[in-house]
Design a protein around this motif. Structure first.
Motif, PDB file in Angstrom:
ATOM      1  N   GLU A   3       0.801  -1.226   0.000  1.00 38.82           N
ATOM      2  CA  GLU A   3       0.000   0.000   0.000  1.00 38.82           C
ATOM      3  C   GLU A   3       0.835   1.278   0.000  1.00 38.82           C
ATOM      4  OE1 GLU A   3      -2.922  -0.027   3.083  1.00 38.82           O
ATOM      5  OE2 GLU A   3      -4.163  -1.503   2.007  1.00 38.82           O
ATOM      6  N   HIS A   4       2.007   1.243   0.642  1.00 36.76           N
ATOM      7  CA  HIS A   4       2.758   2.487   0.838  1.00 36.76           C
ATOM      8  C   HIS A   4       4.010   2.629  -0.014  1.00 36.76           C
ATOM      9  CE1 HIS A   4       0.269   2.259   4.465  1.00 36.76           C
ATOM     10  NE2 HIS A   4       0.309   3.579   4.438  1.00 36.76           N
ATOM     11  N   CYS A   5       4.409   1.572  -0.696  1.00 40.00           N
ATOM     12  CA  CYS A   5       5.682   1.637  -1.435  1.00 40.00           C
ATOM     13  C   CYS A   5       5.464   1.303  -2.910  1.00 40.00           C
ATOM     14  CB  CYS A   5       6.694   0.660  -0.830  1.00 40.00           C
ATOM     15  SG  CYS A   5       6.934   0.850   0.938  1.00 40.00           S
ATOM     16  N   LYS A   6       4.345   1.730  -3.466  1.00 44.82           N
ATOM     17  CA  LYS A   6       3.978   1.291  -4.833  1.00 44.82           C
ATOM     18  C   LYS A   6       5.060   1.588  -5.869  1.00 44.82           C
ATOM     19  CE  LYS A   6      -1.027   0.965  -4.822  1.00 44.82           C
ATOM     20  NZ  LYS A   6      -1.547   1.637  -3.613  1.00 44.82           N
ATOM     21  N   ASP A   7       5.521   2.848  -5.920  1.00 46.42           N
ATOM     22  CA  ASP A   7       6.496   3.209  -6.960  1.00 46.42           C
ATOM     23  C   ASP A   7       7.787   2.408  -6.807  1.00 46.42           C
ATOM     24  OD1 ASP A   7       4.688   5.000  -7.867  1.00 46.42           O
ATOM     25  OD2 ASP A   7       5.794   6.811  -7.283  1.00 46.42           O
ATOM     26  N   ASP A   8       8.256   2.307  -5.563  1.00 48.01           N
ATOM     27  CA  ASP A   8       9.510   1.574  -5.339  1.00 48.01           C
ATOM     28  C   ASP A   8       9.335   0.091  -5.658  1.00 48.01           C
ATOM     29  OD1 ASP A   8      11.224   3.686  -4.579  1.00 48.01           O
ATOM     30  OD2 ASP A   8      10.302   3.749  -2.592  1.00 48.01           O
ATOM     31  N   LEU A   9       8.181  -0.474  -5.271  1.00 46.00           N
ATOM     32  CA  LEU A   9       7.961  -1.895  -5.551  1.00 46.00           C
ATOM     33  C   LEU A   9       7.839  -2.151  -7.052  1.00 46.00           C
ATOM     34  CD1 LEU A   9       5.634  -3.274  -2.729  1.00 46.00           C
ATOM     35  CD2 LEU A   9       8.100  -3.507  -2.977  1.00 46.00           C
ATOM     36  N   ASN A  10       7.228  -1.235  -7.778  1.00 50.27           N
ATOM     37  CA  ASN A  10       7.166  -1.402  -9.233  1.00 50.27           C
ATOM     38  C   ASN A  10       8.558  -1.437  -9.832  1.00 50.27           C
ATOM     39  OD1 ASN A  10       4.509  -1.723  -9.781  1.00 50.27           O
ATOM     40  ND2 ASN A  10       4.089   0.480  -9.976  1.00 50.27           N
ATOM     41  N   PHE A  11       9.391  -0.510  -9.365  1.00 55.42           N
ATOM     42  CA  PHE A  11      10.763  -0.478  -9.853  1.00 55.42           C
ATOM     43  C   PHE A  11      11.480  -1.791  -9.505  1.00 55.42           C
ATOM     44  CE2 PHE A  11      15.232   0.027  -9.034  1.00 55.42           C
ATOM     45  CZ  PHE A  11      15.672   0.525 -10.252  1.00 55.42           C
ATOM     46  N   LEU A  12      11.346  -2.214  -8.240  1.00 52.21           N
ATOM     47  CA  LEU A  12      12.041  -3.431  -7.799  1.00 52.21           C
ATOM     48  C   LEU A  12      11.482  -4.673  -8.497  1.00 52.21           C
ATOM     49  CD1 LEU A  12      12.323  -2.486  -4.017  1.00 52.21           C
ATOM     50  CD2 LEU A  12      14.256  -2.769  -5.593  1.00 52.21           C
ATOM     51  N   ASN A  13      10.201  -4.637  -8.790  1.00 49.73           N
ATOM     52  CA  ASN A  13       9.562  -5.729  -9.517  1.00 49.73           C
ATOM     53  C   ASN A  13      10.199  -5.883 -10.908  1.00 49.73           C
ATOM     54  OD1 ASN A  13       7.268  -7.683  -9.582  1.00 49.73           O
ATOM     55  ND2 ASN A  13       6.699  -6.458 -11.365  1.00 49.73           N
ATOM     56  N   ASN A  14      10.405  -4.774 -11.593  1.00 51.18           N
ATOM     57  CA  ASN A  14      11.035  -4.839 -12.914  1.00 51.18           C
ATOM     58  C   ASN A  14      12.476  -5.323 -12.821  1.00 51.18           C
ATOM     59  OD1 ASN A  14       8.698  -3.887 -13.982  1.00 51.18           O
ATOM     60  ND2 ASN A  14       9.376  -1.749 -14.092  1.00 51.18           N
ATOM     61  N   ARG A  15      13.182  -4.835 -11.812  1.00 51.51           N
ATOM     62  CA  ARG A  15      14.557  -5.264 -11.598  1.00 51.51           C
ATOM     63  C   ARG A  15      14.612  -6.776 -11.384  1.00 51.51           C
ATOM     64  NH1 ARG A  15      18.777  -6.614  -8.687  1.00 51.51           N
ATOM     65  NH2 ARG A  15      17.280  -7.795  -7.469  1.00 51.51           N
ATOM     66  N   TYR A  16      13.672  -7.257 -10.554  1.00 49.83           N
ATOM     67  CA  TYR A  16      13.583  -8.679 -10.223  1.00 49.83           C
ATOM     68  C   TYR A  16      13.312  -9.507 -11.475  1.00 49.83           C
ATOM     69  CZ  TYR A  16      11.840 -12.788  -7.634  1.00 49.83           C
ATOM     70  OH  TYR A  16      11.638 -14.046  -7.128  1.00 49.83           O
ATOM     71  N   GLU A  17      12.383  -9.015 -12.308  1.00 51.40           N
ATOM     72  CA  GLU A  17      12.046  -9.761 -13.529  1.00 51.40           C
ATOM     73  C   GLU A  17      13.238  -9.849 -14.478  1.00 51.40           C
ATOM     74  OE1 GLU A  17       8.326  -8.334 -15.116  1.00 51.40           O
ATOM     75  OE2 GLU A  17       7.218  -9.400 -13.541  1.00 51.40           O
ATOM     76  N   GLU A  18      13.971  -8.752 -14.607  1.00 53.34           N
ATOM     77  CA  GLU A  18      15.164  -8.779 -15.466  1.00 53.34           C
ATOM     78  C   GLU A  18      16.189  -9.772 -14.943  1.00 53.34           C
ATOM     79  OE1 GLU A  18      16.978  -4.956 -16.265  1.00 53.34           O
ATOM     80  OE2 GLU A  18      14.978  -4.174 -16.792  1.00 53.34           O
ATOM     81  N   GLU A  19      16.334  -9.783 -13.610  1.00 52.27           N
ATOM     82  CA  GLU A  19      17.289 -10.700 -12.989  1.00 52.27           C
ATOM     83  C   GLU A  19      16.867 -12.156 -13.240  1.00 52.27           C
ATOM     84  OE1 GLU A  19      19.359  -9.686  -8.934  1.00 52.27           O
ATOM     85  OE2 GLU A  19      17.673 -11.014  -8.553  1.00 52.27           O
TER      86      GLU A  19
END
Ligand code: 4AD
Ligand code: MG
Length: 477
Positions: A272-288
């Motif tokens: 709920e509170h870290c949407k932008d950061d989690l989206n960024f980390l989600n993309n990083r994770y997928e690339e990894e």
């Protein structure tokens, strides 16, 4: 002019107003577009300079890493990728960064390289996101317990006891190591040390936490803990933070219920509170993940993992059931495990924990009722006299994230455990007093905070979720 943070501008900024923004240059493109970041959000603010109106020597100093202050008009962005930008009227260099020498170039750096410059890595997208998520989780921990009426207790960091009885402690001393005072028996004379006794950095605040729970009913500690175990893994630090609630009148089931709802609360808070950061980390994770061989990839994305944990009940499985599952499992039969499970009583390694969670149950698992021989002295003896009322919460990709138990509240049983384990009884008298006077059933657990941050951020190495990691051979900064 008063500075506005970029996060505030992007969410509440009014166009056609003059604003001032200060931050660090991420990139400067076409002698015109500055991507400016001040750490308040993962998003950069684009500052547009009309190079014809600026001095060339000033433009040359707008390098990646430089700290600048820009003042100008906030307008709706013409270009793609951002909603607003600033048309710069005045620009001031607050701190130069020599482009030749600045270690962070506008390109992808490996996590290993960034670990070598931990003092600068917070200026990258990945690490600033992790720092912000970590902050949100600290806040959420206090929120959760405060809302439930738990009291936060500061337990000591320097301690005279070994809470886990495992002897993996860092000594605290002011003795002169070149000239240590000796006793008549030629042993180090700790009577001459600062505290006039042997002291160490704490491995856990639990024992002191118990004394508070047996007066305040429900408490929690959240502090640094230290372990001198020589484990060079992606899950171990020598200095880490632990959240330890301790509750009077809770049995093992109540303890498991609290642990499960606590973890779900933290996951939900991040969503709920870290949407932008989690989206960024989600993309990083997928690339990894894409860079890994097919059979090592996880099926779910980072945010999917979080949603999954939030929405599904954890599987509760006794140690005995787990051993049966592991014994009959493919990797055990095909001798794929490094440590084969042969009999009841074996300690579980992270390969076994991860098999149960990732392959067998495919969801978080709470293992309970472990053999007493592989667990700490304070855990409550079960009726069978073979197992103790312990519980570990195991998470996908992580393994053990929480360890806890119902505590042995019966004075005589506890005393005999202390003697059995070879712990100095006289050192534990203060602890035994809680059982001598008004003892009560109670339980608690410890959450490894960095392992939780690993789970939330999808970072594979625990050294990347704490600002300045301490591991064997590594205490820079
Ligand atoms: O299982 P542990 O050793 O339990 C205790 O210390 C109890 N006194 C807690 C309690 O009941 N109050 O450690 C608890 C958690 C582990 O599950 C793990 O997540 C984390 O702390 N942990 C570590 N995290 C990073 N580096 C290490 N070296 C860790 N050792 C344990
Ligand atoms: Mg443990």
């Amino acid at each position: 002019m008063k500075r506005t943070k970029i996060n505030t501008l992007l969410h509440q900024g009014q166009v056609n107003q003059i604003v001032n923004v200060k931050g660090w240059v991420r990139t400067f493109r076409s002698n015109r577009f500055i991507a400016l970041n001040d750490g308040s959000t993962i998003n950069n603010l684009q500052a547009v300079v009309d190079f014809e109106n600026f001095d060339e020597t000033l433009l040359k100093r707008i390098n990646t890493g430089a700290c600048v202050s820009v003042t100008g008009t906030l307008v709706e962005s013409q270009g793609k990728g951002q909603s607003m930008e600033v048309i710069v009227e005045t620009l001031e260099i607050i701190g130069d960064a020599d482009a030749e020498k600045y270690p962070l170039q506008p390109k992808k750096h490996s996590l290993e390289f960034l670990r070598e410059i931990a003092h600068l890595r917070v200026r990258t997208n990945t690490f600033s996101a992790i720092y912000r998520v970590r902050h949100a989780m600290i806040f959420a921990v206090h929120n959760f317990f405060n809302e439930k009426g738990f009291f936060n207790v500061h337990t000591p960091i320097i301690t005279g006891s070994d809470a886990e009885g495992a002897g993996e402690m860092f000594r605290v001393t002011t003795l002169d190591l070149k000239n240590t005072p000796l006793t008549e028996e030629e042993e180090i004379n700790f009577k001459e040390d600062f505290f006039e006794k042997e002291t160490n950095l704490t491995v856990s605040g639990q024992l002191e936490g118990e004394t508070a729970a047996l007066a305040l009913s429900e408490i929690y500690t959240f502090g640094p803990t230290f372990r001198a175990e020589n484990s060079n893994t992606t899950r171990h630090l020598a200095e880490f933070w632990m959240v330890e609630p301790e509750m009077a009148f809770y049995d093992l089931n109540d303890n498991m219920d609290l642990a499960e709802s606590f973890l779900k609360y933290l996951v939900n808070y991040a969503l709920e509170h870290c949407k932008d950061d989690l989206n960024f980390l989600n993309n990083r994770y997928e690339e990894e993940q894409k860079a890994k061989p097919q059979n090592e990839r996880t099926e779910m994305g980072l945010v999917e993992h979080l949603e999954f944990v939030k929405n599904n009940n954890f599987e509760r499985v006794s140690y005995t059931e787990a051993i049966d599952i592991l014994k009959g499992s493919k990797p055990n039969k095909k001798k794929k495990f490094k440590y084969l499970i042969e009999e009841w009583g074996a300690d579980l390694q992270s390969e076994h924990e991860r098999f149960l969670v990732e392959k067998h149950f495919k969801k978080p698992v709470i293992l309970y009722n472990y053999p007493k021989n592989i667990k700490a002295f304070y855990m409550r003896n079960n009726e069978d006299d073979k197992t103790v009322a312990a519980m570990d919460v195991l998470f996908p990709g992580i393994g053990e994230i929480i360890g806890g138990s119902q505590r042995e509240e019966r004075l005589e049983v506890l005393k005999s455990r202390i003697i059995e384990m070879g712990i100095e009884e006289s050192e534990m008298n203060w602890y035994l007093d809680t059982r001598r006077f008004g003892s009560a059933p109670h339980s608690g657990f410890g959450l490894g905070f960095e392992r939780m941050i690993q789970f939330i951020t999808g970072m594979g190495n625990i050294r990347d979720v704490i600002p300045f990691p301490r591991t064997p051979g590594n205490a820079a900064y």
